[in-house]
Motif scaffolding. Structure first.
Motif: not given
Length: 229
Positions: A19-25
């Motif tokens: 997961l990235s910092n903004d919660g997107i895969l």
């Protein structure tokens, strides 16, 4: 097309993606194998499909990087229970060797087992499917009474008449699975082979793993206790 569908509907929901910092895969996926943990239980989910090498010089079901990561995880993990997931059966071996399961990659399978045995790693459980039948079995060593590895085979959730259910006679039980100069590896069933639609529920308790196989309506068919050490 098949791999695209797998990426969209299965891999996208698995811990293989970070997961990235903004919660997107993250869109990049360097490989399909991954690890995850829950309490004192850890899992290593292998990719035993897309990274095979069928050359005679270096025949392997797992690529070099994946095998090394698996061995390092086995040796270094402090988890009380270690589950290894593989899409095809680690053992028992089938009477009809179609070249698909670990049976067709004996050298790599033996390297994993020798690593487990030499380092005295406890509570290693292989989880697999693929054979259209469910079972549990135990693998031992003729000269090392402290070695023990278990396997849980849980399939199929839904079968068809085109793929017959597995029965005990489909597997090889008499001769050793592997022979080495330090002793032989041999296995045995720890419960019946279930030849109908089913699924498995695993409950890891303090002293054992309770494996309950259920029919398609959820009713229990068989319960097996795998002792932990």
């Amino acid at each position: 097309n098949a791999m695209s569908a797998y990426g969209l509907y299965q891999a996208s929901h698995s811990p293989a993606h970070a997961l990235s910092n903004d919660g997107i895969l993250s869109r990049s996926l360097p490989h399909y194998w991954y690890q995850f943990a829950h309490g004192d239980i850890e899992w290593f989910v292998t990719d035993s499909r897309t990274r095979r090498n069928l050359s005679a010089a270096d025949r392997r079901i797992l690529d070099v990087e994946q095998e090394q990561s698996l061995l390092e995880w086995l040796v270094n993990s402090t988890a009380r229970v270690k589950f290894i997931v593989t899409s095809v059966m680690f053992y028992p071996d089938r009477t009809l060797n179609d070249g698909d399961a670990w049976q067709a990659f004996p050298q790599q399978r033996l390297r994993l087992l020798e690593c487990i045995r030499r380092h005295g790693i406890k509570n290693v459980i292989f989880v697999s499917g693929d054979v259209h039948g469910s079972m549990t079995s135990r693998l031992c060593h003729s000269q090392d009474s402290d070695f023990e590895v278990h396997t849980i085979v849980a399939s199929p959730f839904c079968n068809s008449e085109l793929l017959p259910y597995a029965v005990a006679s489909n597997f090889i039980f008499k001769p050793p699975m592997a022979r080495t100069e330090n002793g032989d590896y041999h296995y045995e069933l720890t419960g019946p082979v279930i030849s109908q639609d089913n699924f498995a529920h695993l409950h890891v308790a303090a002293q054992s793993i309770h494996v309950t196989f259920h029919d398609r309506d959820g009713y229990p068919l068989q319960v097996v206790d795998i002792p932990l050490r």
